[in-house]
Design a protein around this motif. Structure first.
Motif, PDB file in Angstrom:
ATOM      1  N   PRO A 110       0.811  -1.161   0.033  1.00 36.98           N
ATOM      2  CA  PRO A 110       0.101   0.123   0.067  1.00 36.98           C
ATOM      3  C   PRO A 110       0.890   1.424  -0.095  1.00 36.98           C
ATOM      4  O   PRO A 110       0.360   2.363  -0.768  1.00 36.98           O
ATOM      5  N   LEU A 111       1.963   1.343   0.648  1.00 38.27           N
ATOM      6  CA  LEU A 111       2.775   2.386   0.586  1.00 38.27           C
ATOM      7  C   LEU A 111       3.460   2.512  -0.661  1.00 38.27           C
ATOM      8  O   LEU A 111       3.361   3.877  -1.183  1.00 38.27           O
ATOM      9  N   VAL A 112       4.094   1.792  -1.231  1.00 34.86           N
ATOM     10  CA  VAL A 112       4.758   1.793  -2.496  1.00 34.86           C
ATOM     11  C   VAL A 112       3.557   2.008  -3.699  1.00 34.86           C
ATOM     12  O   VAL A 112       3.962   3.118  -4.400  1.00 34.86           O
ATOM     13  N   ASP A 113       2.411   1.262  -3.596  1.00 39.25           N
ATOM     14  CA  ASP A 113       1.384   1.760  -4.546  1.00 39.25           C
ATOM     15  C   ASP A 113       0.875   3.247  -4.427  1.00 39.25           C
ATOM     16  O   ASP A 113       1.016   3.807  -5.521  1.00 39.25           O
ATOM     17  N   TYR A 114       0.967   3.847  -3.185  1.00 40.53           N
ATOM     18  CA  TYR A 114       0.307   5.135  -3.052  1.00 40.53           C
ATOM     19  C   TYR A 114       1.592   5.998  -3.790  1.00 40.53           C
ATOM     20  O   TYR A 114       0.975   7.139  -4.503  1.00 40.53           O
ATOM     21  N   LEU A 115       2.640   5.818  -3.487  1.00 37.98           N
ATOM     22  CA  LEU A 115       3.607   6.711  -4.080  1.00 37.98           C
ATOM     23  C   LEU A 115       3.805   6.544  -5.679  1.00 37.98           C
ATOM     24  O   LEU A 115       3.996   7.458  -6.345  1.00 37.98           O
ATOM     25  N   SER A 117       1.277   6.222  -7.583  1.00 35.78           N
ATOM     26  CA  SER A 117       0.189   6.702  -8.150  1.00 35.78           C
ATOM     27  C   SER A 117       0.049   8.171  -7.964  1.00 35.78           C
ATOM     28  O   SER A 117      -0.822   9.041  -8.298  1.00 35.78           O
ATOM     29  N   HIS A 118       0.841   8.850  -6.957  1.00 43.79           N
ATOM     30  CA  HIS A 118       0.888  10.034  -6.431  1.00 43.79           C
ATOM     31  C   HIS A 118       2.439  10.744  -6.721  1.00 43.79           C
ATOM     32  O   HIS A 118       3.133  10.628  -5.572  1.00 43.79           O
ATOM     33  N   THR A 119       2.611  11.234  -7.619  1.00 50.57           N
ATOM     34  CA  THR A 119       4.095  11.482  -8.130  1.00 50.57           C
ATOM     35  C   THR A 119       4.436  12.807  -7.221  1.00 50.57           C
ATOM     36  O   THR A 119       5.685  13.055  -6.949  1.00 50.57           O
ATOM     37  N   ASP A 120       3.278  13.619  -6.584  1.00 51.87           N
ATOM     38  CA  ASP A 120       3.596  14.922  -5.838  1.00 51.87           C
ATOM     39  C   ASP A 120       4.037  14.263  -4.383  1.00 51.87           C
ATOM     40  O   ASP A 120       4.362  15.263  -3.646  1.00 51.87           O
ATOM     41  N   VAL A 121       4.011  13.038  -4.149  1.00 53.46           N
ATOM     42  CA  VAL A 121       4.032  12.644  -2.587  1.00 53.46           C
ATOM     43  C   VAL A 121       5.455  12.061  -2.678  1.00 53.46           C
ATOM     44  O   VAL A 121       5.836  11.178  -3.473  1.00 53.46           O
ATOM     45  N   ALA A 122       6.342  12.551  -1.795  1.00 48.09           N
ATOM     46  CA  ALA A 122       7.679  11.983  -1.436  1.00 48.09           C
ATOM     47  C   ALA A 122       7.922  11.144  -0.514  1.00 48.09           C
ATOM     48  O   ALA A 122       8.987  10.387  -0.617  1.00 48.09           O
ATOM     49  N   ALA A 123       7.180  10.982   0.450  1.00 50.73           N
ATOM     50  CA  ALA A 123       7.326  10.046   1.796  1.00 50.73           C
ATOM     51  C   ALA A 123       6.035   9.761   2.392  1.00 50.73           C
ATOM     52  O   ALA A 123       4.983  10.535   2.062  1.00 50.73           O
ATOM     53  N   ALA A 124       5.974   8.615   2.783  1.00 45.95           N
ATOM     54  CA  ALA A 124       4.860   8.092   3.641  1.00 45.95           C
ATOM     55  C   ALA A 124       5.267   7.220   4.672  1.00 45.95           C
ATOM     56  O   ALA A 124       6.415   6.905   4.737  1.00 45.95           O
ATOM     57  N   GLN A 125       4.253   6.917   5.699  1.00 51.49           N
ATOM     58  CA  GLN A 125       4.313   6.099   6.683  1.00 51.49           C
ATOM     59  C   GLN A 125       3.215   5.138   6.899  1.00 51.49           C
ATOM     60  O   GLN A 125       2.034   5.829   6.423  1.00 51.49           O
ATOM     61  N   PRO A 126       3.110   3.951   7.491  1.00 51.54           N
ATOM     62  CA  PRO A 126       2.008   3.457   7.710  1.00 51.54           C
ATOM     63  C   PRO A 126       1.486   3.795   9.264  1.00 51.54           C
ATOM     64  O   PRO A 126       1.957   4.765   9.729  1.00 51.54           O
ATOM     65  N   LYS A 127       0.199   2.886   9.275  1.00 50.65           N
ATOM     66  CA  LYS A 127      -0.217   3.168  10.574  1.00 50.65           C
ATOM     67  C   LYS A 127       0.563   2.462  11.692  1.00 50.65           C
ATOM     68  O   LYS A 127       1.017   1.319  11.351  1.00 50.65           O
ATOM     69  N   PHE A 177       2.610  16.266   8.370  1.00 53.28           N
ATOM     70  CA  PHE A 177       3.934  17.251   8.588  1.00 53.28           C
ATOM     71  C   PHE A 177       5.239  16.232   8.453  1.00 53.28           C
ATOM     72  O   PHE A 177       6.041  16.546   7.886  1.00 53.28           O
ATOM     73  N   TRP A 178       5.199  15.498   9.257  1.00 55.23           N
ATOM     74  CA  TRP A 178       6.593  14.499   9.228  1.00 55.23           C
ATOM     75  C   TRP A 178       6.040  12.757   9.503  1.00 55.23           C
ATOM     76  O   TRP A 178       4.899  12.486   9.879  1.00 55.23           O
ATOM     77  N   ALA A 179       6.682  12.059   8.918  1.00 57.05           N
ATOM     78  CA  ALA A 179       6.390  10.546   8.894  1.00 57.05           C
ATOM     79  C   ALA A 179       7.378  10.147   9.629  1.00 57.05           C
ATOM     80  O   ALA A 179       8.567  10.511   9.832  1.00 57.05           O
ATOM     81  N   THR A 180       7.137   9.263  10.653  1.00 60.80           N
ATOM     82  CA  THR A 180       8.070   8.492  11.674  1.00 60.80           C
ATOM     83  C   THR A 180       9.136   7.681  11.181  1.00 60.80           C
ATOM     84  O   THR A 180       9.123   7.164  10.004  1.00 60.80           O
ATOM     85  N   GLY A 181      10.342   7.959  11.572  1.00 61.01           N
ATOM     86  CA  GLY A 181      11.609   7.038  11.089  1.00 61.01           C
ATOM     87  C   GLY A 181      11.340   5.664  11.635  1.00 61.01           C
ATOM     88  O   GLY A 181      12.227   4.902  11.195  1.00 61.01           O
ATOM     89  N   ALA A 182      10.280   5.499  12.375  1.00 62.36           N
ATOM     90  CA  ALA A 182      10.092   3.924  12.723  1.00 62.36           C
ATOM     91  C   ALA A 182       9.909   3.098  11.669  1.00 62.36           C
ATOM     92  O   ALA A 182      10.186   1.977  11.343  1.00 62.36           O
ATOM     93  N   ALA A 183       9.110   3.727  10.405  1.00 61.74           N
ATOM     94  CA  ALA A 183       8.813   2.999   9.328  1.00 61.74           C
ATOM     95  C   ALA A 183       8.424   4.363   8.377  1.00 61.74           C
ATOM     96  O   ALA A 183       7.329   4.580   8.077  1.00 61.74           O
ATOM     97  N   LEU A 184       9.416   4.652   7.525  1.00 64.81           N
ATOM     98  CA  LEU A 184       9.426   5.645   6.866  1.00 64.81           C
ATOM     99  C   LEU A 184      10.034   5.383   5.139  1.00 64.81           C
ATOM    100  O   LEU A 184      11.007   5.054   4.977  1.00 64.81           O
ATOM    101  N   LEU A 185       8.745   5.272   4.377  1.00 62.12           N
ATOM    102  CA  LEU A 185       9.124   5.151   2.882  1.00 62.12           C
ATOM    103  C   LEU A 185       9.430   6.553   2.339  1.00 62.12           C
ATOM    104  O   LEU A 185       8.658   7.502   2.487  1.00 62.12           O
ATOM    105  N   VAL A 186      10.464   6.693   1.545  1.00 58.73           N
ATOM    106  CA  VAL A 186      10.791   7.822   1.008  1.00 58.73           C
ATOM    107  C   VAL A 186      11.647   7.471  -0.516  1.00 58.73           C
ATOM    108  O   VAL A 186      11.917   6.528  -0.709  1.00 58.73           O
ATOM    109  N   ARG A 187      11.200   8.433  -1.272  1.00 58.88           N
ATOM    110  CA  ARG A 187      11.823   8.356  -2.739  1.00 58.88           C
ATOM    111  C   ARG A 187      13.337   8.793  -2.492  1.00 58.88           C
ATOM    112  O   ARG A 187      13.719   9.543  -2.043  1.00 58.88           O
TER     113      ARG A 187
END
Length: 344
Positions: A110-115, A117-127, A177-187
């Motif tokens: 889900p994290l990889v799929d979201y990035l 399909s949304h090229t303006d998103v650079a980073a994401a985190q799970p729950k 504003f920020w995604a946790t470093g515990a589980a941070l997906l980034v380009r």
């Protein structure tokens, strides 16, 4: 893992380890088992461990790729070296994963799929849920991170020490504003372009600083609750440890100093340092003298370290973003609003 699957993996799932053999035995099996080979490659980067971590990896996890570093570079320095290597190896994404995180089936896609399909998103985190209480959000990240007008971090599902029960109230994808470093997906290219994690931070809040710089480029950061992981928390330093208190107070000041523009920086830092003085007094009155000393040391060292930051942005994100308008201290302690949903 076959060479064919290796070729298909676009995401380097990087676990930074330092003297964490027991954590590897407990948590790494779920990551190996539940990370789809076609999506992510599980890598353990050893940060100069002196315990038997390498022996454990070689004997018990022969399929896991191991990157060895000669010394402990800290969270920031260790991951910078890892993401740089991931860039050289052609990975599109890097997932920075703590060694005390358990992952269920289907957590990465889900994290990889979201990035994708949304090229303006650079980073994401799970729950982020608690491994010890799986129905409760975990302190480090919960359902997405924010920062208030005075620079205090908080989360959907966690404000200060109050962690909410997960009832599905934050199951929507949200800009954060920020995604946790515990589980941070980034380009990987974005990470490299903004300079990676600030190694002067060593550990704590460096992911907030990274995300702040990503936001300044115009990119978005999101929480994707279709992905979830379970975090132990405090795997390296417990919350009451004066070393952690020192790093949190020092790095929060550095975070504000380097990312606020000239027009507002001095005023906001003065207010924040006054608030920290109140926190120091509370530690003294509650006989937490180690933490009180840590706050004093943090401010003294900040006064020296800030001289190394001479370039500042023109935009004050704390003023520009609606999600930074809250005063969390007032809301939490004076108005009794302990839940994110109560903030309005």
């Amino acid at each position: 893992m076959s060479e064919n699957n290796l070729a298909k993996a676009r995401c380097a799932v990087i676990i930074l380890n330092w003297n964490g053999a027991s954590l590897l035995r407990r948590f790494l099996p779920s990551v190996v088992r539940n990370t789809e080979n076609s999506v992510g490659r599980v890598i353990v980067a050893d940060n100069g461990s002196t315990d038997d971590s390498i022996a454990v990896l070689e004997s018990e996890f022969p399929t896991v790729e191991v990157w060895k570093m000669p010394e402990n570079y800290g969270f920031a320095g260790g991951y910078n070296r890892c993401v740089e290597r991931a860039s050289r190896d052609g990975y599109e994404y890097a997932l920075l994963l703590n060694s005390d995180v358990e992952t269920p089936a289907g957590w990465l896609s889900p994290l990889v799929d979201y990035l994708d399909s949304h090229t303006d998103v650079a980073a994401a985190q799970p729950k982020i849920l608690s491994v010890d209480n799986t129905g409760c959000f975990e302190y480090a990240g919960a359902a997405g991170g924010y920062i208030d007008r005075n620079g205090y971090p908080y989360c959907r599902g966690r404000i200060f020490g109050t962690c909410e029960t997960d009832r599905g109230q934050y199951d929507d994808v949200a800009d954060i504003f920020w995604a946790t470093g515990a589980a941070l997906l980034v380009r990987v290219d974005t990470y490299m372009a903004v300079g990676g994690l600030d190694e002067k931070f060593f550990a704590h809040m460096e992911e907030i600083d990274l995300c702040w710089r990503i936001l300044l480029t115009g990119k978005r950061i999101v929480a994707v609750p279709d992905s979830r992981v379970y975090h132990l928390g405090g795997g390296s330093l417990p919350a009451s440890n004066p070393r952690k208190t020192y790093l949190n107070f020092r790095n929060n000041l550095l975070l504000l100093h380097k990312n606020l523009p000239d027009a507002t920086r001095c005023r906001k830092l003065l207010k924040r340092r006054l608030l920290d003085t109140i926190a120091w007094l509370k530690f003294v009155l509650t006989l937490q003298f180690g933490n009180a000393a840590a706050v004093f040391r943090a401010h003294r060292h900040f006064a020296k370290m800030r001289r190394g930051y001479t370039s500042h942005p023109d935009v004050d994100l704390l003023d520009a973003r609606n999600d930074c308008r809250h005063n969390i201290l007032t809301s939490y302690y004076l108005k009794g609003r302990h839940l994110f949903s109560d903030l309005g």
